[in-house]
Structures are given as structure tokens and as C-alpha cells.
Design a protein around this motif. Structure first.
Motif, PDB file in Angstrom:
ATOM      1  N   ASN A  51       0.698  -1.259   0.241  1.00 52.54           N
ATOM      2  CA  ASN A  51       0.012  -0.058   0.158  1.00 52.54           C
ATOM      3  C   ASN A  51       0.995   1.156   0.211  1.00 52.54           C
ATOM      4  OD1 ASN A  51      -2.447  -1.346  -0.087  1.00 52.54           O
ATOM      5  ND2 ASN A  51      -2.742  -1.521   2.266  1.00 52.54           N
ATOM      6  N   TRP A  52       1.924   1.250   1.012  1.00 52.83           N
ATOM      7  CA  TRP A  52       3.048   2.445   1.048  1.00 52.83           C
ATOM      8  C   TRP A  52       3.665   2.397  -0.484  1.00 52.83           C
ATOM      9  CZ3 TRP A  52       7.611   3.359  -0.225  1.00 52.83           C
ATOM     10  CH2 TRP A  52       8.764   4.201   0.817  1.00 52.83           C
ATOM     11  N   CYS A  53       3.959   1.701  -0.847  1.00 56.02           N
ATOM     12  CA  CYS A  53       4.560   1.806  -2.289  1.00 56.02           C
ATOM     13  C   CYS A  53       3.611   2.093  -3.090  1.00 56.02           C
ATOM     14  CB  CYS A  53       5.028   0.514  -3.256  1.00 56.02           C
ATOM     15  SG  CYS A  53       6.787  -0.062  -1.580  1.00 56.02           S
ATOM     16  N   HIS A  54       2.162   1.795  -3.272  1.00 51.36           N
ATOM     17  CA  HIS A  54       1.624   2.055  -4.346  1.00 51.36           C
ATOM     18  C   HIS A  54       1.186   3.832  -4.361  1.00 51.36           C
ATOM     19  CE1 HIS A  54      -0.379  -1.456  -6.428  1.00 51.36           C
ATOM     20  NE2 HIS A  54      -0.486  -2.064  -4.901  1.00 51.36           N
ATOM     21  N   ALA A  61       7.740  -2.305  -6.571  1.00 51.18           N
ATOM     22  CA  ALA A  61       7.906  -2.558  -5.815  1.00 51.18           C
ATOM     23  C   ALA A  61       6.341  -3.009  -5.574  1.00 51.18           C
ATOM     24  CB  ALA A  61       8.443  -1.232  -5.136  1.00 51.18           C
ATOM     25  N   ALA A  62       5.730  -2.362  -5.079  1.00 47.65           N
ATOM     26  CA  ALA A  62       4.254  -2.710  -5.151  1.00 47.65           C
ATOM     27  C   ALA A  62       3.894  -3.610  -5.460  1.00 47.65           C
ATOM     28  CB  ALA A  62       3.262  -1.186  -5.625  1.00 47.65           C
ATOM     29  N   GLU A  63       3.667  -4.420  -6.819  1.00 43.27           N
ATOM     30  CA  GLU A  63       3.687  -5.151  -7.246  1.00 43.27           C
ATOM     31  C   GLU A  63       4.361  -6.890  -6.622  1.00 43.27           C
ATOM     32  OE1 GLU A  63       4.000  -7.853 -11.284  1.00 43.27           O
ATOM     33  OE2 GLU A  63       3.764  -6.010 -11.348  1.00 43.27           O
ATOM     34  N   PHE A  64       4.974  -6.428  -6.235  1.00 38.14           N
ATOM     35  CA  PHE A  64       6.703  -7.447  -5.142  1.00 38.14           C
ATOM     36  C   PHE A  64       5.717  -7.238  -3.902  1.00 38.14           C
ATOM     37  CE2 PHE A  64       9.618  -8.584  -3.142  1.00 38.14           C
ATOM     38  CZ  PHE A  64      10.778  -8.913  -3.138  1.00 38.14           C
ATOM     39  N   GLU A 172      17.204   7.774  -7.367  1.00 31.51           N
ATOM     40  CA  GLU A 172      18.268   6.506  -6.695  1.00 31.51           C
ATOM     41  C   GLU A 172      17.665   5.713  -6.331  1.00 31.51           C
ATOM     42  OE1 GLU A 172      22.288   6.846  -4.572  1.00 31.51           O
ATOM     43  OE2 GLU A 172      22.453   8.971  -5.171  1.00 31.51           O
ATOM     44  N   LEU A 173      16.706   5.895  -5.103  1.00 31.20           N
ATOM     45  CA  LEU A 173      15.763   4.815  -4.769  1.00 31.20           C
ATOM     46  C   LEU A 173      14.596   4.442  -6.269  1.00 31.20           C
ATOM     47  CD1 LEU A 173      14.585   5.596  -1.351  1.00 31.20           C
ATOM     48  CD2 LEU A 173      15.660   3.477  -1.938  1.00 31.20           C
ATOM     49  N   LEU A 174      14.166   5.176  -7.089  1.00 35.00           N
ATOM     50  CA  LEU A 174      13.392   5.087  -8.108  1.00 35.00           C
ATOM     51  C   LEU A 174      14.072   3.745  -9.083  1.00 35.00           C
ATOM     52  CD1 LEU A 174      10.922   5.407  -9.806  1.00 35.00           C
ATOM     53  CD2 LEU A 174      11.303   7.307 -10.628  1.00 35.00           C
ATOM     54  N   TYR A 175      15.361   4.387  -8.968  1.00 32.77           N
ATOM     55  CA  TYR A 175      16.432   3.788 -10.300  1.00 32.77           C
ATOM     56  C   TYR A 175      16.531   1.988  -9.526  1.00 32.77           C
ATOM     57  CZ  TYR A 175      20.470   2.532 -12.805  1.00 32.77           C
ATOM     58  OH  TYR A 175      21.144   0.903 -12.910  1.00 32.77           O
ATOM     59  N   PHE A 176      16.983   2.708  -8.361  1.00 29.65           N
ATOM     60  CA  PHE A 176      16.815   0.792  -7.511  1.00 29.65           C
ATOM     61  C   PHE A 176      15.540   0.322  -7.381  1.00 29.65           C
ATOM     62  CE2 PHE A 176      16.005  -1.343  -3.578  1.00 29.65           C
ATOM     63  CZ  PHE A 176      17.248  -2.141  -3.110  1.00 29.65           C
ATOM     64  N   GLU A 177      14.562   0.489  -7.805  1.00 33.58           N
ATOM     65  CA  GLU A 177      13.359  -0.253  -7.899  1.00 33.58           C
ATOM     66  C   GLU A 177      13.336  -0.699  -8.530  1.00 33.58           C
ATOM     67  OE1 GLU A 177       8.790   0.599  -7.936  1.00 33.58           O
ATOM     68  OE2 GLU A 177      10.495   2.265  -8.806  1.00 33.58           O
ATOM     69  N   ASN A 178      14.212  -0.011 -10.032  1.00 31.60           N
ATOM     70  CA  ASN A 178      13.521  -0.291 -11.567  1.00 31.60           C
ATOM     71  C   ASN A 178      14.548  -1.508 -11.308  1.00 31.60           C
ATOM     72  OD1 ASN A 178      12.452   0.292 -14.033  1.00 31.60           O
ATOM     73  ND2 ASN A 178      14.224   0.841 -14.603  1.00 31.60           N
ATOM     74  N   GLN A 179      15.233  -1.361 -11.281  1.00 25.35           N
ATOM     75  CA  GLN A 179      16.446  -2.445 -11.322  1.00 25.35           C
ATOM     76  C   GLN A 179      16.737  -3.712 -10.844  1.00 25.35           C
ATOM     77  OE1 GLN A 179      18.481  -1.519 -13.836  1.00 25.35           O
ATOM     78  NE2 GLN A 179      19.855  -2.074 -13.107  1.00 25.35           N
ATOM     79  N   PHE A 181      13.362  -4.579  -8.791  1.00 21.28           N
ATOM     80  CA  PHE A 181      11.994  -5.132  -8.381  1.00 21.28           C
ATOM     81  C   PHE A 181      11.707  -5.761  -9.776  1.00 21.28           C
ATOM     82  CE2 PHE A 181      12.833  -3.496  -4.938  1.00 21.28           C
ATOM     83  CZ  PHE A 181      12.405  -4.720  -3.598  1.00 21.28           C
ATOM     84  N   GLY A 182      11.908  -4.934 -11.038  1.00 16.48           N
ATOM     85  CA  GLY A 182      11.420  -5.483 -12.215  1.00 16.48           C
ATOM     86  C   GLY A 182      11.794  -6.750 -13.168  1.00 16.48           C
TER      87      GLY A 182
END
Length: 182
Positions: A51-54, A61-64, A172-179, A181-182
Motif C-alpha cells: 500500500n505504501w509503495c502504491h 515494488a508495490a507489485e512485488f 536513486e531509490l527509484l532507479y534501485f526499484e527499477n533495477q 523489482f523489475g
């Protein structure tokens, strides 16, 4: 009166006697009920993380974490089914359902700690139950040990990857998420 052949001898069976199935030991029931509570804690932790990630548009990350929440719920249900199959009524303890997070890194650090504690609990319980000679429950719990070993390793990898970024930097967190949790 019916008869049953056991070891080549005939033993009369009284049809009016109803036998109650064997159950798990009280100590085993207590341990399993505790793990049910832990699995629900994990379920709500991941549900809150999703929920926090959404809300912050960390979509991957939300999907994960949505999947993680569903998996933890299945684990709790699996423990309960095992107990009811042994003619035991599980006790579902009251657990914390709300969790607040500072950032995505905070979720990962806390998830690692939670998964590691679950692994330790299942490992200790397995050792104790093996000592009781309850091989059926010991074998059953090995699947939970295996799952939590895998989850702990997965979050350890994420912790290691977090070392490569500044978790205070949203980009950097957004990049981390993309790398990761993708």
C-alpha cells in the motif's frame, strides 16, 4: 461383530466404540500457533508495504510486495490446514496490522529482519519437534525452512544492492526499484 486381521490374529472390533484420531502434542500445537501469528504479521507487513509503495508510485515494488503478502497468507493457511488435518483447531493470535515506513530502504531492512527471524524460528521449531520424534511435523516444517531460507537470501541481496545507493536520494531509490523489482 466385525473382525480385523492384525498380524495373522483375529481381533474383534466393537462397532459401538468410536475412536478419536491421534493429535499433535500440546507443545507442537503451541509452536505452530506461534508461527501462524508470525505469518500473519508478515502478511500485514507486506500488505502495508504494498500500500505504501502504491501510494508513492513505486509500482514495481508495490507489485512485488502484493505477491509477498499473498504468499505469507498462504503460509498461514498452510499451517492451519496441517493442524486441522491432525484434528486440531488452530488459534489465530491477534497481531499488529498497521506498519509505517520511512522509505523503500526501510521496508527492505525490516523485511530482511522479519524473514531472518522467521527462518530462525522455523529452524528452532524443527529441531525441537525432531527431538519429540514427531517426524511428520518435522518434515512438514522443512518446506517452511526452505522458503524462509530463500526469502532471507533474496532480501540479503536487496540489502547488498542498497549499499550501492544513497537511500535518502529519491531518484536513486527509484532507479534501485527499477533495477531490482523489475
Amino acid at each position: 461383530m466385525k473382525t480385523t486381521i492384525i498380524n495373522e490374529s483375529i481381533t474383534p472390533v466393537d462397532p459401538t466404540i468410536v475412536k478419536k484420531p491421534n493429535q499433535l502434542k500440546k507443545e507442537v500445537i503451541s509452536l505452530l500457533n506461534q508461527r501462524i501469528g508470525d505469518e500473519y504479521i508478515a502478511h500485514y507487513f507486506y500488505r502495508n508495504a504494498a500500500n505504501w509503495c502504491h501510494n508513492l508510485s513505486y509500482k514495481k515494488a508495490a507489485e512485488f510486495f502484493d505477491k509477498e503478502a499473498k504468499d505469507e497468507l498462504k503460509h498461514a493457511q498452510g499451517l492451519q490446514k496441517y493442524m486441522t488435518d491432525w484434528d486440531v483447531k488452530p488459534t489465530i493470535p491477534q497481531v499488529e496490522t498497521l506498519r509505517k515506513f520511512d522509505n523503500l530502504a526501510d521496508i527492505i531492512v525490516n523485511a530482511y529482519d522479519m524473514e531472518y527471524k522467521l527462518l530462525q524460528s522455523y529452524s528452532e521449531n524443527s529441531k525441537t519437534i525432531f527431538g519429540f520424534g514427531d517426524m511428520a511435523t518435522f518434515v512438514f516444517l522443512q518446506d517452511y525452512v526452505k522458503r524462509n531460507t530463500s526469502s532471507t537470501a533474496e532480501y540479503a541481496d536487496l540489502l547488498n544492492a542498497l549499499q550501492l545507493i544513497n537511500p535518502e536520494n529519491n531518484f536513486e531509490l527509484l532507479y534501485f526499484e527499477n533495477q531490482y523489482f523489475g
